[in-house]
Motif scaffolding. Structure first.
Motif, PDB file in Angstrom:
ATOM      1  N   ASP A 106      92.321   5.900 142.051  1.00 54.94           N
ATOM      2  CA  ASP A 106      91.087   5.492 141.375  1.00 54.94           C
ATOM      3  C   ASP A 106      90.820   6.287 140.104  1.00 54.94           C
ATOM      4  OD1 ASP A 106      90.831   7.490 143.185  1.00 54.94           O
ATOM      5  OD2 ASP A 106      89.258   6.532 144.365  1.00 54.94           O
ATOM      6  N   THR A 108      92.200   7.218 136.203  1.00 54.52           N
ATOM      7  CA  THR A 108      93.045   6.549 135.218  1.00 54.52           C
ATOM      8  C   THR A 108      94.315   7.382 134.995  1.00 54.52           C
ATOM      9  OG1 THR A 108      92.148   7.690 133.312  1.00 54.52           O
ATOM     10  CG2 THR A 108      90.969   5.722 134.029  1.00 54.52           C
ATOM     11  N   LYS A 115      95.312   8.768 132.284  1.00 56.71           N
ATOM     12  CA  LYS A 115      94.955   9.987 131.545  1.00 56.71           C
ATOM     13  C   LYS A 115      94.298  11.022 132.441  1.00 56.71           C
ATOM     14  CE  LYS A 115      94.041   9.677 126.654  1.00 56.71           C
ATOM     15  NZ  LYS A 115      93.070   9.328 125.609  1.00 56.71           N
ATOM     16  N   GLN A 116      93.369  10.555 133.291  1.00 56.42           N
ATOM     17  CA  GLN A 116      92.651  11.489 134.168  1.00 56.42           C
ATOM     18  C   GLN A 116      93.593  12.168 135.150  1.00 56.42           C
ATOM     19  OE1 GLN A 116      89.847   8.646 135.649  1.00 56.42           O
ATOM     20  NE2 GLN A 116      88.201   9.352 134.307  1.00 56.42           N
ATOM     21  N   VAL A 171      97.856   1.360 128.791  1.00 57.32           N
ATOM     22  CA  VAL A 171      97.153   1.395 130.077  1.00 57.32           C
ATOM     23  C   VAL A 171      96.571   2.782 130.372  1.00 57.32           C
ATOM     24  CG1 VAL A 171      98.397  -0.499 131.161  1.00 57.32           C
ATOM     25  CG2 VAL A 171      99.337   1.805 131.259  1.00 57.32           C
ATOM     26  N   LYS A 229      93.854   4.139 129.943  1.00 57.17           N
ATOM     27  CA  LYS A 229      92.502   4.236 130.503  1.00 57.17           C
ATOM     28  C   LYS A 229      92.308   3.332 131.708  1.00 57.17           C
ATOM     29  CE  LYS A 229      90.312   6.231 126.564  1.00 57.17           C
ATOM     30  NZ  LYS A 229      89.974   5.962 125.170  1.00 57.17           N
ATOM     31  N   LYS A 230      93.410   2.835 132.228  1.00 53.99           N
ATOM     32  CA  LYS A 230      93.309   1.990 133.424  1.00 53.99           C
ATOM     33  C   LYS A 230      93.526   2.837 134.665  1.00 53.99           C
ATOM     34  CE  LYS A 230      94.311  -2.723 132.247  1.00 53.99           C
ATOM     35  NZ  LYS A 230      95.325  -3.744 132.140  1.00 53.99           N
ATOM     36  N   PRO A 231      92.856   2.462 135.761  1.00 59.04           N
ATOM     37  CA  PRO A 231      93.119   3.185 137.002  1.00 59.04           C
ATOM     38  C   PRO A 231      94.593   3.022 137.386  1.00 59.04           C
ATOM     39  CG  PRO A 231      91.251   1.705 137.264  1.00 59.04           C
ATOM     40  CD  PRO A 231      91.837   1.420 135.929  1.00 59.04           C
ATOM     41  N   GLU A 281      96.182  -0.017 139.244  1.00 62.44           N
ATOM     42  CA  GLU A 281      96.514  -1.314 138.637  1.00 62.44           C
ATOM     43  C   GLU A 281      97.930  -1.379 138.074  1.00 62.44           C
ATOM     44  OE1 GLU A 281      93.499  -2.426 135.820  1.00 62.44           O
ATOM     45  OE2 GLU A 281      91.893  -1.996 137.256  1.00 62.44           O
TER      46      GLU A 281
END
Lengths: 347, 241
Positions: free
Chosen positions: B93, B95, B97-98, B130, B132-134, B137
């Protein structure tokens, strides 16, 4: 989502969970049919807590109402009621209470006693010219800190404290075990992260959630129920931080030992049930047996409820809640130390 | 211990009750080597890896990884190794980056270093679109390559890969091995387990575990000669039968 559900519960429960009896069904058997007895009748009916079900003539019919659960209280006025008190003898009234619902019974009969008491005080001196030597004295009681005996004022802070603890213990209890199920914990365990860093990393986000819930909850209670805030609100928040850390520590401890989320929830509920029923919200801690009173010491819920009531309703200061603070800090240390100890990076 | 030896294991044993999962294994891995760790399901590969990376305490024997004792200094080892398992273990959950920032932070990288690493990983894996996408996905192949990159975020000397290519398509597998070669080319050691025997051929040296014991250990070519086989597949079947 996480804060909305507890707020809905807060609103619902504060209204519903109350010891206040709003409707007492009463049956009056008036055998006297005198002026005085009718006066007493009117006095009772005038009180909007009493709902007059019937005025039968025989006590057996009255008892049928009790049997059918249609009446909570039967008041029987004897046929010599007026005569006796005009003579200065003390007339006796009979009160039959349906005690299946103990709470209704005690509270209802309490109301009725008060009414009869005032009736005594008002009527008897007027009619009795010869004042009895045993001068009557009355007890005037005044309810401090909650003069209107508003149950919402009493319940709302407690329920709020309870909901906050409940939410945070469930969230934290599910957390580590969830990572174990997903496998992410393994990735964490191969990093050089320290055990205390891990536990703090788990604590802080839930602490924030808990504090937000508490803030929203107090706001809602103030707006909706107009709960009094007599003490320093900062004291409540300051105390709540320690309390939440204690509760979260317990949750993480549970999570460390559980293999699955179901197991964690099961154990968490074991504690929640004990905490909730023994926190003094529904049963005053003072009326518990001595051993049970000691059991409330390791119950963080009991402390936060006591603190929120003391500070909000009584305006207590730091010194008045020192024991709660000391116990809570001890609990926070013990639970979190155990949580750190039981978190195993290595098997 | 030779300075170029980064993993040294002697008589390493792990017992669970009466069951011996890893039975007195001994081997050495040199710096910059791609070391294949093969074995059938349940042969004890994962247990052995877990002891090497400090997740599991050995019952007996000794081992040194990156110069640290696996029984006494597991936390020191963890600073110097990367680990990626068959079970996808980034935070779904968060992204892309995170996830990079999170693991970078755990390994104590500076903000500047994390920013730099994020940029490198995103461009090298072509994941900018992608970022910034979780992670949930992403397709599995992308996830695994990201997981590999993140396991290397602190630039460890040794990286342990436990069946990294399980369930991904041949194309991604090839890309994966290109990355492994690239990493080994930088002088890092790659310790990899696999079920694919063609992948075993790519390793510098291969060990084959059967029932908790290492039954064979050498270069793929020598093993093929030794067992009189044309492929690693045959070698494996002859041993693990």
């Amino acid at each position: 989502m996480m804060t909305i559900m507890p707020i809905v519960q807060l609103i619902l429960l504060s209204n519903a969970a109350s010891n206040e009896i709003k409707e007492v069904n009463i049956v009056i058997v008036d055998r006297d049919q005198s002026e005085s007895s009718r006066l007493l009748n009117r006095k009772i009916i005038a009180n909007d807590r009493f709902n007059l079900v019937a005025i039968p003539f025989s006590s057996s019919t009255a008892k049928d109402y009790l049997q059918a659960n249609k009446a909570d209280i039967v008041l029987e006025i004897p046929n010599d009621f007026e005569r006796k008190y005009v003579r200065g003898e003390r007339p006796k009234l009979q009160m039959l209470v349906n005690a299946i619902n103990g709470q209704n019974a005690t509270v209802g009969s309490g109301y009725l006693n008060t009414i009869i008491g005032t009736f005594n005080a008002e009527i008897i001196p007027n009619t009795l010219r010869t004042t009895p030597a045993t001068a009557q004295f009355t007890v005037a009681s005044r309810n401090w800190y909650n003069p209107e005996l508003n149950y919402k004022h009493f319940m709302a802070p407690g329920i709020l404290a309870e909901l906050t603890a409940l939410l945070t213990i469930v969230l934290s209890a599910m957390n580590v075990v969830r990572e174990r199920e997903l496998g992410t914990i393994e990735q964490i365990n191969v990093t050089p992260i320290k055990k205390w860093q891990f536990i703090i990393g788990k604590l802080v986000p839930f602490l924030c959630v808990g504090m937000i819930l508490l803030t929203v909850g107090i706001l809602v209670s103030k707006l909706l129920f107009d709960i009094p805030i007599r003490g320093n609100i900062g004291l409540i928040f300051g105390y709540a931080v320690f309390n939440l850390i204690a509760v979260l520590g317990l949750g993480l401890l549970i999570s460390n030992f559980a293999d699955t989320q179901q197991q964690a929830i099961f154990v968490a509920f074991f504690f929640i049930m004990i905490f909730v029923l023994m926190c003094g919200l529904f049963t005053p801690i003072e009326s518990m047996p001595k051993w049970a009173q000691y059991l409330t010491i390791p119950n963080p819920l009991a402390h936060i409820i006591s603190v929120s009531r003391k500070v909000l309703m009584k305006g207590s200061g730091f010194w008045d809640i020192r024991w709660e603070i000391i116990y809570t800090i001890l609990l926070a240390i013990v639970f979190n130390a155990l949580a750190i100890w039981s978190y195993k990076k290595q098997t | 211990m030779n300075t170029s030896t980064v993993i040294q294991v002697e008589n390493l044993t792990k017992r669970f009750g009466n069951f011996t999962a890893v039975d007195t294994i001994s081997f050495e891995v040199k710096k910059g080597e791609i070391f294949g760790f093969l074995g059938a399901n349940g042969a004890g590969k994962t247990t052995a890896i877990k002891m090497l990376i400090g997740l599991s305490k050995p019952t007996d024997g000794m081992g040194k990884v990156a110069g640290f004792d696996i029984a006494k200094e597991p936390e020191q080892i963890k600073k110097n190794i990367g680990y990626m398992s068959q079970k996808f273990s980034l935070y779904n959950d968060l992204t892309v980056k995170q996830n990079i920032r999170f693991f970078g932070g755990i390994y104590g990288l500076s903000k500047e270093k994390i920013r730099q690493k994020t940029h490198t990983i995103l461009t090298e894996l072509d994941l900018e679109s992608v970022a910034k996408k979780p992670v949930a996905e992403l397709p599995l192949g992308w996830k695994q390559r990201l997981a590999f990159a993140i396991s290397m975020v602190h630039e460890p000397e040794i990286v342990f890969l436990d069946e990294p290519t399980g369930g991904v398509d041949p194309n991604v597998r090839r890309q994966f091995w290109e990355t492994i070669y690239y990493v080994a080319g930088q002088g890092r050691t790659v310790f990899v387990t696999t079920h694919y025997m063609d992948e075993a051929e790519y390793c510098d040296r291969v060990s084959i575990m059967v029932d908790g014991k290492i039954e064979a250990l050498d270069t793929p070519n020598t093993l093929k000669k030794q067992f009189n086989a044309t492929s690693m597949d045959e070698v494996f079947l002859k041993l693990a039968r």
